[in-house]
Enzyme design. Sequence first.
Site, mmCIF file in Angstrom:
data_model
loop_
_atom_site.group_PDB
_atom_site.id
_atom_site.type_symbol
_atom_site.label_atom_id
_atom_site.label_comp_id
_atom_site.label_asym_id
_atom_site.label_seq_id
_atom_site.Cartn_x
_atom_site.Cartn_y
_atom_site.Cartn_z
ATOM 1 N N CYS A 8 2.473 -40.772 -21.287
ATOM 2 C CA CYS A 8 2.751 -39.501 -20.597
ATOM 3 C C CYS A 8 4.192 -39.034 -20.773
ATOM 4 C CB CYS A 8 2.410 -39.617 -19.114
ATOM 5 S SG CYS A 8 0.702 -40.078 -18.814
ATOM 6 N N HIS A 39 6.167 -34.022 -15.465
ATOM 7 C CA HIS A 39 4.861 -34.441 -15.976
ATOM 8 C C HIS A 39 3.848 -34.239 -14.859
ATOM 9 C CE1 HIS A 39 1.512 -36.619 -17.392
ATOM 10 N NE2 HIS A 39 1.705 -37.679 -16.633
ATOM 11 N N ASN A 46 -4.258 -34.346 -15.365
ATOM 12 C CA ASN A 46 -3.184 -35.032 -16.093
ATOM 13 C C ASN A 46 -3.531 -35.023 -17.588
ATOM 14 O OD1 ASN A 46 -1.418 -36.837 -17.253
ATOM 15 N ND2 ASN A 46 -1.642 -38.413 -15.684
HETATM 16 N N1 ACO Z 1 -13.328 -40.574 -5.046
HETATM 17 C C1 ACO Z 1 -13.517 -41.124 -3.836
HETATM 18 N N2 ACO Z 1 -12.968 -42.294 -3.476
HETATM 19 C C2 ACO Z 1 -12.182 -42.905 -4.382
HETATM 20 C C3 ACO Z 1 -11.944 -42.386 -5.659
HETATM 21 C C4 ACO Z 1 -12.554 -41.167 -5.982
HETATM 22 N N3 ACO Z 1 -12.398 -40.561 -7.168
HETATM 23 N N4 ACO Z 1 -11.128 -43.241 -6.331
HETATM 24 C C5 ACO Z 1 -10.856 -44.254 -5.504
HETATM 25 N N5 ACO Z 1 -11.490 -44.061 -4.322
HETATM 26 C C6 ACO Z 1 -11.477 -44.904 -3.143
HETATM 27 C C7 ACO Z 1 -11.111 -46.330 -3.451
HETATM 28 O O1 ACO Z 1 -12.251 -47.060 -3.867
HETATM 29 C C8 ACO Z 1 -10.606 -46.809 -2.109
HETATM 30 O O2 ACO Z 1 -11.721 -47.103 -1.293
HETATM 31 P P1 ACO Z 1 -11.687 -48.369 -0.302
HETATM 32 O O3 ACO Z 1 -10.545 -48.104 0.639
HETATM 33 O O4 ACO Z 1 -13.033 -48.330 0.324
HETATM 34 O O5 ACO Z 1 -11.432 -49.548 -1.192
HETATM 35 C C9 ACO Z 1 -9.940 -45.568 -1.530
HETATM 36 O O6 ACO Z 1 -10.455 -44.439 -2.262
HETATM 37 C C10 ACO Z 1 -8.438 -45.582 -1.653
HETATM 38 O O7 ACO Z 1 -8.098 -45.946 -2.980
HETATM 39 P P2 ACO Z 1 -6.628 -45.985 -3.440
HETATM 40 O O8 ACO Z 1 -6.575 -46.353 -4.877
HETATM 41 O O9 ACO Z 1 -5.807 -46.785 -2.482
HETATM 42 O O10 ACO Z 1 -6.250 -44.456 -3.278
HETATM 43 P P3 ACO Z 1 -4.833 -43.817 -3.328
HETATM 44 O O11 ACO Z 1 -4.590 -43.077 -2.095
HETATM 45 O O12 ACO Z 1 -3.784 -44.776 -3.808
HETATM 46 O O13 ACO Z 1 -5.045 -42.766 -4.493
HETATM 47 C C11 ACO Z 1 -4.521 -42.445 -6.802
HETATM 48 C C12 ACO Z 1 -5.382 -43.184 -5.812
HETATM 49 C C13 ACO Z 1 -4.802 -40.965 -6.688
HETATM 50 C C14 ACO Z 1 -4.866 -42.888 -8.222
HETATM 51 C C15 ACO Z 1 -3.044 -42.754 -6.469
HETATM 52 O O14 ACO Z 1 -2.820 -44.126 -6.407
HETATM 53 C C16 ACO Z 1 -2.116 -42.159 -7.441
HETATM 54 O O15 ACO Z 1 -1.914 -40.976 -7.464
HETATM 55 N N6 ACO Z 1 -1.469 -42.978 -8.285
HETATM 56 C C17 ACO Z 1 -0.582 -42.497 -9.284
HETATM 57 C C18 ACO Z 1 -1.207 -42.769 -10.548
HETATM 58 C C19 ACO Z 1 -1.364 -41.572 -11.439
HETATM 59 O O16 ACO Z 1 -1.199 -40.429 -11.103
HETATM 60 N N7 ACO Z 1 -1.685 -41.935 -12.641
HETATM 61 C C20 ACO Z 1 -1.871 -41.026 -13.665
HETATM 62 C C21 ACO Z 1 -1.547 -41.696 -14.939
HETATM 63 S S1 ACO Z 1 0.010 -42.330 -14.939
HETATM 64 C C22 ACO Z 1 1.011 -41.135 -15.151
HETATM 65 O O17 ACO Z 1 0.662 -40.138 -15.659
HETATM 66 C C23 ACO Z 1 2.331 -41.338 -14.612
#
Ligand code: ACO
Length: 319
Positions: free
Chosen positions: A113, A246, A276
């Site tokens: 990215c 980004h 993204n």
């Molecule tokens: N729909 C519904 N529920 C979901 C989904 C979905 N698509 N995905 C995960 N969940 C659930 C999980 O299973 C979990 O359930 P549980 O509590 O029963 O186990 C719950 O939602 C919470 O999951 P988390 O992973 O803790 O959710 P979080 O609030 O951290 O959000 C996310 C996840 C959006 C990926 C977040 O961690 C994030 O934004 N991370 C940054 C990573 C990113 O943006 N990466 C992109 C690539 S890297 C880059 O470009 C820099």
Amino acid sequence: MRYSRIVGTGGYLPEKVLTNHDLERMVDTSDEWIRSRTGITQRHIAADHEMASDLALHASRKAMEAAGIKAEEIDLIIVATTTPDMIFPSTACILQDKLGARDCPAFDVQAVCSGFIYALATADMFIRAGRCRNALVVGAEVYSRILDWSDRSTCVLFGDGAGAVVLSQSDQPGILSSHLHADGKHSKVLAVPGSICDGKVQGKPFLIMEGNTVFKFAVKILEEVVREALTENNLQASDIDWLIPHQANIRIIQSTAKKLGIPMEKVVVTVDKHGNTSAASIPLALDTAIRDGRIKSGQYVLLEGVGGGFTWGAVLLRW
Ligand code: ACO
């Protein structure tokens, strides 16, 4: 002094739009979950026949048209991509042929990215060293090909697209400074851990990610790298007219802007409509803000990004 300036931008998004509601029918997710956790409402998905070089071609033609530069005037092509057309030749060489550009260096940059930041910094150095006059710098991705569409934790986050700029030699800046970093000890946190051996795919050729780890790391180092760019140029955060981050997640973008004291009105956001798009996200956001007239001549624009590796970086420029 010899500097480089962006003299034209272009973007391309594939025709097919995949909304959060479409995803609700594919995996156990909801529009509300995706919007509240990421800010994304839709993303574009390449057609089966569209490769990264095809997306790059559309974006490049628009950037070259905006710059008034013909293919024969391009003397460097750098494509940032994590999803190349094939193992080799590079997507940059394939793009060169499709553009009808000849005999200029062409190569890919793989920094996930942060790829566009790496590519732009590299092209700036070529120009300032007097090795080229007009560089075509592209970010092009078809992430839809490396997603596990049954994994709701990753497939909702990404989209396909391409953005391009023409960077030309100038006696006025232009790019003021670039700042690149990497730390390979995080390589397993965000990866596509697959390879080819004996004609077979080894490992898992789908994107895997520890979302929380990426989130925390991103917010920390994006603030650091922006402050590094400001310090080097004796500027304050309040001097920045436009922050072009980004586009991974609206919460990362908001947290970074808040830590820097930059109001969201000065931040270009496209993640809601594009998802993204990895290396394509920054040039796509830049192109959006140029074409809608937000960015004006003489303004300070700061591009920043973080990606798998981890890699991260920033480019500060005067428009
Ligand atoms: N729909 C519904 N529920 C979901 C989904 C979905 N698509 N995905 C995960 N969940 C659930 C999980 O299973 C979990 O359930 P549980 O509590 O029963 O186990 C719950 O939602 C919470 O999951 P988390 O992973 O803790 O959710 P979080 O609030 O951290 O959000 C996310 C996840 C959006 C990926 C977040 O961690 C994030 O934004 N991370 C940054 C990573 C990113 O943006 N990466 C992109 C690539 S890297 C880059 O470009 C820099």
